[in-house]
Design a protein around this motif. Structure first.
Motif, mmCIF file in Angstrom:
data_model
loop_
_atom_site.group_PDB
_atom_site.id
_atom_site.type_symbol
_atom_site.label_atom_id
_atom_site.label_comp_id
_atom_site.label_asym_id
_atom_site.label_seq_id
_atom_site.Cartn_x
_atom_site.Cartn_y
_atom_site.Cartn_z
ATOM 1 N N ARG A 258 9.272 -68.781 -18.416
ATOM 2 C CA ARG A 258 8.988 -69.996 -17.632
ATOM 3 C C ARG A 258 10.222 -70.890 -17.529
ATOM 4 N NH1 ARG A 258 2.825 -71.848 -19.214
ATOM 5 N NH2 ARG A 258 1.912 -69.772 -19.040
ATOM 6 N N ALA A 259 10.992 -70.976 -18.604
ATOM 7 C CA ALA A 259 12.191 -71.818 -18.597
ATOM 8 C C ALA A 259 13.232 -71.279 -17.619
ATOM 9 C CB ALA A 259 12.780 -71.912 -20.008
ATOM 10 N N VAL A 260 13.433 -69.964 -17.616
ATOM 11 C CA VAL A 260 14.419 -69.368 -16.709
ATOM 12 C C VAL A 260 13.973 -69.530 -15.257
ATOM 13 C CG1 VAL A 260 15.513 -67.192 -16.008
ATOM 14 C CG2 VAL A 260 15.365 -67.783 -18.426
ATOM 15 N N ARG B 179 14.846 -72.234 -10.092
ATOM 16 C CA ARG B 179 14.373 -73.046 -8.960
ATOM 17 C C ARG B 179 15.177 -74.325 -8.837
ATOM 18 N NH1 ARG B 179 7.948 -72.113 -10.066
ATOM 19 N NH2 ARG B 179 7.831 -70.058 -9.093
ATOM 20 N N GLU B 180 15.430 -74.951 -9.992
ATOM 21 C CA GLU B 180 16.193 -76.206 -9.990
ATOM 22 C C GLU B 180 17.600 -75.987 -9.444
ATOM 23 O OE1 GLU B 180 18.092 -78.544 -13.631
ATOM 24 O OE2 GLU B 180 15.915 -78.775 -13.570
ATOM 25 N N ARG B 181 18.225 -74.870 -9.810
ATOM 26 C CA ARG B 181 19.592 -74.570 -9.373
ATOM 27 C C ARG B 181 19.631 -73.866 -8.015
ATOM 28 N NH1 ARG B 181 22.353 -71.927 -14.782
ATOM 29 N NH2 ARG B 181 22.273 -73.785 -16.088
ATOM 30 N N ASP B 182 18.457 -73.456 -7.516
ATOM 31 C CA ASP B 182 18.363 -72.669 -6.286
ATOM 32 C C ASP B 182 19.219 -71.408 -6.400
ATOM 33 O OD1 ASP B 182 17.307 -72.134 -3.788
ATOM 34 O OD2 ASP B 182 18.992 -73.073 -2.743
ATOM 35 N N GLU B 183 19.036 -70.709 -7.532
ATOM 36 C CA GLU B 183 19.750 -69.465 -7.809
ATOM 37 C C GLU B 183 18.732 -68.382 -8.136
ATOM 38 O OE1 GLU B 183 22.394 -70.081 -11.082
ATOM 39 O OE2 GLU B 183 23.751 -71.367 -9.964
ATOM 40 N N PRO B 184 19.125 -67.116 -8.010
ATOM 41 C CA PRO B 184 18.233 -66.031 -8.408
ATOM 42 C C PRO B 184 17.944 -66.078 -9.922
ATOM 43 C CG PRO B 184 20.027 -65.196 -7.056
ATOM 44 C CD PRO B 184 20.360 -66.623 -7.395
ATOM 45 N N THR C 244 20.435 -64.145 -12.021
ATOM 46 C CA THR C 244 21.718 -64.834 -12.175
ATOM 47 C C THR C 244 21.636 -65.867 -13.290
ATOM 48 O OG1 THR C 244 22.240 -64.535 -9.838
ATOM 49 C CG2 THR C 244 23.405 -66.299 -10.982
ATOM 50 N N VAL C 245 20.563 -66.632 -13.301
ATOM 51 C CA VAL C 245 20.389 -67.655 -14.340
ATOM 52 C C VAL C 245 20.259 -67.011 -15.711
ATOM 53 C CG1 VAL C 245 18.868 -69.492 -15.175
ATOM 54 C CG2 VAL C 245 19.424 -69.342 -12.750
ATOM 55 N N ALA C 246 19.409 -65.986 -15.821
ATOM 56 C CA ALA C 246 19.195 -65.329 -17.112
ATOM 57 C C ALA C 246 20.495 -64.732 -17.645
ATOM 58 C CB ALA C 246 18.134 -64.245 -16.986
ATOM 59 N N ARG C 247 21.213 -64.020 -16.804
ATOM 60 C CA ARG C 247 22.477 -63.410 -17.240
ATOM 61 C C ARG C 247 23.507 -64.486 -17.574
ATOM 62 N NH1 ARG C 247 22.832 -58.032 -16.629
ATOM 63 N NH2 ARG C 247 25.100 -58.069 -16.557
ATOM 64 N N PRO D 235 28.211 -60.447 -18.085
ATOM 65 C CA PRO D 235 28.997 -60.274 -16.861
ATOM 66 C C PRO D 235 28.097 -59.907 -15.696
ATOM 67 C CG PRO D 235 29.253 -58.373 -18.314
ATOM 68 C CD PRO D 235 28.439 -59.399 -19.072
ATOM 69 N N GLY D 236 28.564 -60.213 -14.510
ATOM 70 C CA GLY D 236 27.837 -59.849 -13.298
ATOM 71 C C GLY D 236 26.744 -60.811 -12.913
ATOM 72 N N ALA D 237 26.675 -61.949 -13.541
ATOM 73 C CA ALA D 237 25.617 -62.908 -13.223
ATOM 74 C C ALA D 237 25.722 -63.367 -11.782
ATOM 75 C CB ALA D 237 25.680 -64.108 -14.157
ATOM 76 N N GLU D 238 26.929 -63.499 -11.272
ATOM 77 C CA GLU D 238 27.104 -64.004 -9.918
ATOM 78 C C GLU D 238 26.830 -62.940 -8.860
ATOM 79 O OE1 GLU D 238 30.557 -62.077 -11.503
ATOM 80 O OE2 GLU D 238 29.576 -63.858 -12.237
ATOM 81 N N GLN D 239 26.648 -61.671 -9.279
ATOM 82 C CA GLN D 239 26.434 -60.582 -8.316
ATOM 83 C C GLN D 239 24.964 -60.242 -8.139
ATOM 84 O OE1 GLN D 239 28.678 -57.411 -10.019
ATOM 85 N NE2 GLN D 239 30.631 -58.400 -9.672
#
Length: 108
Positions: A76-78, A83-88, A91-94, A100-104
């Motif tokens: 739930r936290a991730v 959602r708050e960061r508007d990121e996948p 990506t947030v979990a990694r 590595p590879g969080a941005e991909q």
């Protein structure tokens, strides 16, 4: 005898050989906590490095229930952070784990 009947017969033998263990009634003087309260208290105590509260919270529920609660809290936290960061979510979990590879990762 077909497969289902054989399986049921085996189960009857197992249950007959191992009757259920009686569960004692809850102690009314001890407050009852649910798995999510235990997980929240445990994670908070861990972040604050409070050994006494860690020990207390870990005794509120069974260890496997505590693990389930902590996992649910992490998920739930991730999701909320993604959602708050508007990121996948990946990506947030990694990123939180410094992998590595969080941005991909793929978008949500």
């Amino acid at each position: 005898m077909n497969t289902v009947h054989r399986a049921l017969a085996r189960l009857r033998k197992v249950f007959a050989a191992h009757p259920p263990v009686p569960v004692p009634p809850p102690d009314p003087s001890r407050p009852q906590h649910n798995v999510f309260e235990a997980a929240a208290a445990y994670v908070t105590a861990s972040v604050e490095d409070d050994e006494d509260r860690l020990d207390e919270a870990s005794g509120w529920v069974a260890p496997d229930a505590l693990v389930f609660g902590i996992n649910e809290l992490a998920c739930r936290a991730v999701i909320a952070l993604a959602r708050e960061r508007d990121e996948p979510v990946e990506t947030v979990a990694r990123g939180l784990l410094g992998l590595p590879g969080a941005e991909q990762s793929r978008p949500v």
